[in-house]
Design a protein around this motif. Structure first.
Motif, PDB file in Angstrom:
ATOM      1  N   UNK A   1       0.891  -1.381  -0.011  1.00  0.00           N
ATOM      2  CA  UNK A   1      -0.052   0.049   0.122  1.00  0.00           C
ATOM      3  C   UNK A   1       0.867   1.267   0.009  1.00  0.00           C
ATOM      4  N   UNK A   2       0.655   2.188  -0.912  1.00  0.00           N
ATOM      5  CA  UNK A   2       1.399   3.198  -0.872  1.00  0.00           C
ATOM      6  C   UNK A   2       0.519   4.509  -0.637  1.00  0.00           C
ATOM      7  N   UNK A   3       0.962   5.708  -0.173  1.00  0.00           N
ATOM      8  CA  UNK A   3       0.338   6.721  -0.096  1.00  0.00           C
ATOM      9  C   UNK A   3       0.346   7.784  -1.154  1.00  0.00           C
ATOM     10  N   UNK A   4      -0.478   8.393  -1.665  1.00  0.00           N
ATOM     11  CA  UNK A   4      -0.606   9.546  -2.856  1.00  0.00           C
ATOM     12  C   UNK A   4       0.600  10.266  -2.574  1.00  0.00           C
ATOM     13  N   UNK A   5       1.753  10.239  -3.593  1.00  0.00           N
ATOM     14  CA  UNK A   5       2.860  11.314  -3.327  1.00  0.00           C
ATOM     15  C   UNK A   5       2.529  12.800  -2.997  1.00  0.00           C
ATOM     16  N   UNK A   6       1.313  13.093  -3.672  1.00  0.00           N
ATOM     17  CA  UNK A   6       1.040  14.753  -3.681  1.00  0.00           C
ATOM     18  C   UNK A   6       0.104  14.858  -2.112  1.00  0.00           C
ATOM     19  N   UNK A   7      -0.361  13.842  -1.548  1.00  0.00           N
ATOM     20  CA  UNK A   7      -1.144  13.843  -0.425  1.00  0.00           C
ATOM     21  C   UNK A   7      -0.374  14.755   0.670  1.00  0.00           C
ATOM     22  N   UNK A   8      -1.136  15.454   1.449  1.00  0.00           N
ATOM     23  CA  UNK A   8      -0.519  16.223   2.482  1.00  0.00           C
ATOM     24  C   UNK A   8      -0.813  15.572   3.945  1.00  0.00           C
ATOM     25  N   UNK A   9       0.251  15.506   4.650  1.00  0.00           N
ATOM     26  CA  UNK A   9       0.210  15.207   5.961  1.00  0.00           C
ATOM     27  C   UNK A   9       0.620  16.055   7.051  1.00  0.00           C
TER      28      UNK A   9
END
Length: 298
Positions: free
Chosen positions: A1-9
């Protein structure tokens, strides 16, 4: 499972605690082994497995003050960082869990605090060392992680090293937070061991809740971007989570430690049970399907 690279955390979702010496192991025998290796009773009162007085060999506990995540994890701001760094991955997983549970339990879910620590940490449940493993403390509503445990999960327990194996652990602890907020931990204190104990039923429900999160994680929009923080799951991702669930089954750990199993000392459930309840949550996506308290068969 990978995170959306452009997602903000938001690194401020977490704090950094601990930093003390790795303490002397607490407990002994098979029960103590489970406590030390996988944080037995995590999610419950830890007074039996952590010390309220001393964490370290010699001297008192040496934990520093908690540091705000914006200072401790300044680079944990994107999904790409979560894909590359384990601390950022825990924080991003927590934000995904917040989004999912906030949607499933609107007006009821409260974001638990999140602390990443090294060595030892002070909690409302007592002073804990890394040996306890990941745990949730109801006394302060906080999930605690020493991310070095994830390497132990692979090296010592034989779990897959994929991201979802790690994220499953985080989701399990947040499952305990949901139980706490829903009043589902009542009765566990007096029934902590045994194959049909309240403790085992509670742990299996937390596994099921982790599966519920995985079901919704790739479709629940992140409040900041409007896009899911996590990209679609692959069969490999699901296999990684199931591998992690099985690796910390009571029977698997007891066999490795002693060459035999003793169901009367079970605290978390067997490898098969842990996989099956995670799958129940994942397949259904319904928290109501996770009612282990009344299940005739665990």
């Amino acid at each position: 499972m990978t995170f959306d690279p452009g997602g903000r955390i938001d690194p401020g979702r977490a704090s950094r605690g601990g930093g003390g010496r790795r303490g002397v192991a607490v407990g002994g025998g098979v029960g103590g082994l489970l406590i030390l290796l996988v944080g037995a009773y995590f999610g419950l009162d830890l007074s039996g497995v952590v010390s309220g007085q001393q964490v370290g060999s010699g001297g008192g506990s040496q934990q520093g003050q908690a540091v705000d995540g914006r200072q401790a994890f300044p680079d944990c701001t994107t999904g790409q960082a979560a894909n590359e760094d384990v601390d950022c991955r825990v924080i991003a997983t927590a934000e995904s869990l917040d989004a999912v549970w906030g949607q499933l339990l609107p007006g009821e879910y409260r974001e638990p605090a999140l602390t990443l620590f090294t060595g030892a940490v002070s909690t409302a449940c007592g002073e804990a060392t890394s040996d306890v493993g990941p745990f949730y403390c109801p006394g302060d509503g906080t999930a605690y992680f020493d991310t070095a445990f994830f390497q132990e999960l692979t090296d010592r327990f034989g779990a897959s090293g994929g991201p979802l194996a790690q994220e499953y652990v985080v989701a399990h602890e947040f499952g305990h937070a949901v139980q706490d907020q829903q009043g589902l931990l009542a009765g566990v204190q007096g029934d902590r061991t045994g194959a049909d104990s309240a403790a085992v039923r509670s742990e299996l429900q937390a596994d099921c809740f982790a599966g519920v999160w995985a079901h919704h994680a790739t479709t629940t929009p992140d409040p900041d971007t409007g896009r899911p923080l996590l990209e679609p799951l692959t069969q490999t991702d699901v296999a990684d989570a199931l591998s992690a669930a099985a690796s910390v089954g009571d029977d698997r750990i007891q066999e490795a430690a002693t060459g035999r199993t003793d169901p009367e000392t079970y605290t978390h459930g067997t490898a098969e049970q842990r996989q099956r309840w995670f799958s129940t949550g994942y397949d259904s996506g319904d928290p109501a399907a996770c009612d282990t308290s009344t299940a005739a068969q665990l």
